[in-house]
Write a protein that holds these residues in place. Structure first.
Motif, mmCIF file in Angstrom:
data_model
loop_
_atom_site.group_PDB
_atom_site.id
_atom_site.type_symbol
_atom_site.label_atom_id
_atom_site.label_comp_id
_atom_site.label_asym_id
_atom_site.label_seq_id
_atom_site.Cartn_x
_atom_site.Cartn_y
_atom_site.Cartn_z
ATOM 1 N N ALA A 69 0.831 -1.206 0.000
ATOM 2 C CA ALA A 69 0.000 0.000 0.000
ATOM 3 C C ALA A 69 0.865 1.256 0.000
ATOM 4 O O ALA A 69 0.556 2.241 -0.691
ATOM 5 N N ARG A 70 1.951 1.222 0.764
ATOM 6 C CA ARG A 70 2.841 2.389 0.797
ATOM 7 C C ARG A 70 3.461 2.645 -0.576
ATOM 8 O O ARG A 70 3.520 3.795 -1.041
ATOM 9 N N VAL A 71 3.902 1.580 -1.259
ATOM 10 C CA VAL A 71 4.491 1.725 -2.592
ATOM 11 C C VAL A 71 3.469 2.289 -3.578
ATOM 12 O O VAL A 71 3.786 3.159 -4.391
ATOM 13 N N LEU A 72 2.248 1.820 -3.474
ATOM 14 C CA LEU A 72 1.198 2.296 -4.381
ATOM 15 C C LEU A 72 0.910 3.779 -4.168
ATOM 16 O O LEU A 72 0.699 4.529 -5.130
ATOM 17 N N ARG A 73 0.913 4.206 -2.912
ATOM 18 C CA ARG A 73 0.701 5.634 -2.639
ATOM 19 C C ARG A 73 1.865 6.459 -3.187
ATOM 20 O O ARG A 73 1.661 7.562 -3.710
ATOM 21 N N GLU A 74 3.086 5.916 -3.085
ATOM 22 C CA GLU A 74 4.249 6.628 -3.623
ATOM 23 C C GLU A 74 4.186 6.736 -5.139
ATOM 24 O O GLU A 74 4.723 7.691 -5.727
ATOM 25 N N LEU A 75 3.521 5.765 -5.785
ATOM 26 C CA LEU A 75 3.341 5.836 -7.234
ATOM 27 C C LEU A 75 2.325 6.904 -7.626
ATOM 28 O O LEU A 75 2.234 7.282 -8.797
ATOM 29 N N GLY A 76 1.545 7.354 -6.656
ATOM 30 C CA GLY A 76 0.573 8.403 -6.922
ATOM 31 C C GLY A 76 -0.857 7.917 -7.026
ATOM 32 O O GLY A 76 -1.753 8.693 -7.417
ATOM 33 N N LEU A 77 -1.108 6.639 -6.692
ATOM 34 C CA LEU A 77 -2.474 6.132 -6.735
ATOM 35 C C LEU A 77 -3.232 6.554 -5.486
ATOM 36 O O LEU A 77 -2.690 6.572 -4.389
ATOM 37 N N ALA A 171 11.620 -3.454 -12.957
ATOM 38 C CA ALA A 171 13.031 -3.061 -12.899
ATOM 39 C C ALA A 171 13.225 -1.648 -13.438
ATOM 40 O O ALA A 171 13.953 -0.836 -12.843
ATOM 41 N N VAL A 172 12.570 -1.340 -14.544
ATOM 42 C CA VAL A 172 12.690 -0.005 -15.134
ATOM 43 C C VAL A 172 12.138 1.057 -14.187
ATOM 44 O O VAL A 172 12.698 2.157 -14.068
ATOM 45 N N GLU A 173 11.056 0.714 -13.475
ATOM 46 C CA GLU A 173 10.436 1.673 -12.559
ATOM 47 C C GLU A 173 11.095 1.689 -11.183
ATOM 48 O O GLU A 173 10.674 2.459 -10.305
ATOM 49 N N GLY A 174 12.112 0.857 -10.981
ATOM 50 C CA GLY A 174 12.800 0.819 -9.696
ATOM 51 C C GLY A 174 11.966 0.229 -8.580
ATOM 52 O O GLY A 174 12.135 0.594 -7.408
ATOM 53 N N LEU A 175 11.087 -0.702 -8.935
ATOM 54 C CA LEU A 175 10.195 -1.321 -7.955
ATOM 55 C C LEU A 175 10.728 -2.693 -7.551
ATOM 56 O O LEU A 175 11.255 -3.442 -8.371
ATOM 57 N N ASP A 176 10.578 -3.002 -6.277
ATOM 58 C CA ASP A 176 11.037 -4.283 -5.744
ATOM 59 C C ASP A 176 9.819 -5.126 -5.388
ATOM 60 O O ASP A 176 9.270 -5.028 -4.287
ATOM 61 N N PRO A 177 9.373 -5.980 -6.318
ATOM 62 C CA PRO A 177 8.123 -6.724 -6.076
ATOM 63 C C PRO A 177 8.300 -7.819 -5.042
ATOM 64 O O PRO A 177 9.397 -8.347 -4.832
ATOM 65 N N TRP A 178 7.182 -8.165 -4.418
ATOM 66 C CA TRP A 178 7.144 -9.288 -3.475
ATOM 67 C C TRP A 178 6.868 -10.558 -4.264
ATOM 68 O O TRP A 178 6.042 -10.591 -5.171
ATOM 69 N N HIS A 179 7.563 -11.625 -3.927
ATOM 70 C CA HIS A 179 7.379 -12.900 -4.607
ATOM 71 C C HIS A 179 6.676 -13.868 -3.659
ATOM 72 O O HIS A 179 7.254 -14.308 -2.663
ATOM 73 N N ASP A 180 5.435 -14.169 -3.977
ATOM 74 C CA ASP A 180 4.607 -15.033 -3.146
ATOM 75 C C ASP A 180 5.194 -16.448 -3.117
ATOM 76 O O ASP A 180 5.305 -17.097 -4.170
ATOM 77 N N PRO A 181 5.586 -16.943 -1.947
ATOM 78 C CA PRO A 181 6.179 -18.288 -1.892
ATOM 79 C C PRO A 181 5.222 -19.387 -2.343
ATOM 80 O O PRO A 181 5.672 -20.454 -2.787
ATOM 81 N N SER A 182 3.931 -19.160 -2.253
ATOM 82 C CA SER A 182 2.979 -20.205 -2.674
ATOM 83 C C SER A 182 3.039 -20.445 -4.174
ATOM 84 O O SER A 182 2.620 -21.510 -4.654
ATOM 85 N N ASN A 183 3.552 -19.463 -4.944
ATOM 86 C CA ASN A 183 3.655 -19.638 -6.391
ATOM 87 C C ASN A 183 4.646 -20.720 -6.780
ATOM 88 O O ASN A 183 4.632 -21.200 -7.922
ATOM 89 N N ALA A 184 5.531 -21.090 -5.863
ATOM 90 C CA ALA A 184 6.496 -22.160 -6.126
ATOM 91 C C ALA A 184 6.252 -23.379 -5.252
ATOM 92 O O ALA A 184 7.078 -24.287 -5.211
ATOM 93 N N ASP A 185 5.126 -23.400 -4.547
ATOM 94 C CA ASP A 185 4.816 -24.497 -3.637
ATOM 95 C C ASP A 185 4.234 -25.668 -4.432
ATOM 96 O O ASP A 185 3.153 -25.553 -5.022
ATOM 97 N N PRO A 186 4.917 -26.825 -4.474
ATOM 98 C CA PRO A 186 4.421 -27.956 -5.272
ATOM 99 C C PRO A 186 3.125 -28.560 -4.743
ATOM 100 O O PRO A 186 2.541 -29.422 -5.388
ATOM 101 N N ALA A 187 2.658 -28.102 -3.575
ATOM 102 C CA ALA A 187 1.380 -28.611 -3.054
ATOM 103 C C ALA A 187 0.210 -28.143 -3.917
ATOM 104 O O ALA A 187 -0.866 -28.746 -3.887
#
Length: 345
Positions: A69-77, A171-187
């Motif tokens: 939410a903080r990053v989104l506000r910094e983007l101006g949303l 990367a171009v926008e200098g943003l550091d995204p969060w990587h959801d660990p469940s996206n790599a969970d074989p379950a």
């Protein structure tokens, strides 16, 4: 892509970005923020807010939501809302339950803010995974058609974009995204499809598999929409209502193309409160048309029974009035859909 999606949606003045903090939705937020700073799209006024849904399924999820939410506000949303949801345990599975809870929260905030569109960050890779999962489950045309670019207020402007491209945008926008660990969970089947199945197909069949699967979805969406329109018109023409029951004339059903007949049967079940039947249950219900005499009931999901009655059976059972007319004769020669309780035949 976003510009085209908003144009197709009629240039809504208020737009919400659904953002998890992952690369796809964060890249979408960055693109949307460009139009928010300009204040218009193609000369049409637009304001862009955002929603972060906290599913509360992982430790630290509240902190991830607050950071996003903080990053989104910094983007101006603006406004940027954080909404925590309870994901109910259902028979649909955790992914479907989380999706339903998320969509309910998004629609609720859109109502509160008067937003005409909700932007979702699904990519071409997500679409390819959806098609593969549908194939593995033996699903029909609608499932293999994947996700729609637009459905109600939900817009998916990145369905033509690869996941690697959203990482490049971040990367171009200098943003550091969060990587959801469940996206790599074989379950999770979707995670296995993403991490193992699609890369293996690309390796064995060559590049372009994901694009081909997404193209298949786009073609099938046209076919599914056409069949749905035909089935809707046919069901409206054939349906006969008697209290809580719905009947469909057998002779007319037999004349239909199978693709339409199965859809009409499913619509009749839904119209009396049932759920979408499996292919096996639809086959069982449709097989009643080939039975002799009274037949059924066939039980369909959601507490629906479907059956047929023969005139001869009613007469021999003595189910007639003083004039000798069968009391249930109006339902003879029809498939009857009844909610909750099976018929007595």
């Amino acid at each position: 892509m976003l510009q085209d999606a908003l144009a197709a949606a009629g240039y809504p003045e208020r737009v919400l970005v659904a953002c998890s903090g992952g690369p796809d939705s964060l890249a979408l937020a960055a693109v949307a923020a460009y139009f928010a700073r300009r204040g218009h799209v193609d000369g049409r006024p637009v304001s862009v807010g955002a929603v972060v849904v906290d599913h509360q399924l992982q430790p630290g999820s509240a902190a991830v939501a607050a950071t996003t939410a903080r990053v989104l506000r910094e983007l101006g949303l603006a406004p940027v809302a954080v909404r925590a949801v309870e994901v109910a345990a259902t028979g649909m599975g955790p992914e479907a339950a989380a999706r339903d809870a998320r969509h309910a929260a998004l629609e609720g905030i859109a109502d509160e803010t008067g937003a005409g569109a909700i932007l979702l960050g699904h990519t071409l890779d997500d679409q390819a995974e959806q098609v593969l999962l549908g194939l593995a489950r033996g699903s029909g045309t609608r499932s293999l058609a994947g996700m729609r670019p637009a459905r109600g207020r939900l817009l998916r402007p990145f369905l033509g974009l690869r996941r690697d491209q959203t990482l490049e945008i971040c990367a171009v926008e200098g943003l550091d995204p969060w990587h959801d660990p469940s996206n790599a969970d074989p379950a999770f089947a979707r995670s296995r499809t993403r991490v193992e199945v699609l890369p293996l197909l690309e390796k064995k069949l060559g590049p372009g598999v994901a694009e081909s699967l997404a193209r298949t979805a786009a073609i099938l969406q046209l076919d599914a929409d056409f069949l749905e329109d035909v089935a809707n018109d046919t069901f409206a023409r054939l349906r006969e209502q008697s209290g809580a029951e719905i009947s469909l004339p057998e002779d007319a059903l037999r004349e239909l193309a199978p693709a339409v007949r199965f859809r009409v049967i499913a619509k009749a079940a839904a119209a009396v409160g049932g759920q979408q039947p499996s292919y096996q249950r639809l086959l069982a219900a449709e097989a009643l048309l080939r039975r002799q005499g009274s037949a059924g009931p066939v039980e369909l999901p959601g507490g629906v029974s479907v059956y047929r009655l023969s005139l001869a059976r009613l007469l021999t059972a003595g189910q007639s009035d003083a004039a000798g007319v069968p009391r249930q004769g109006a339902r003879c020669g029809k498939l009857v859909f009844r909610p909750h309780k099976p018929p007595l035949i």
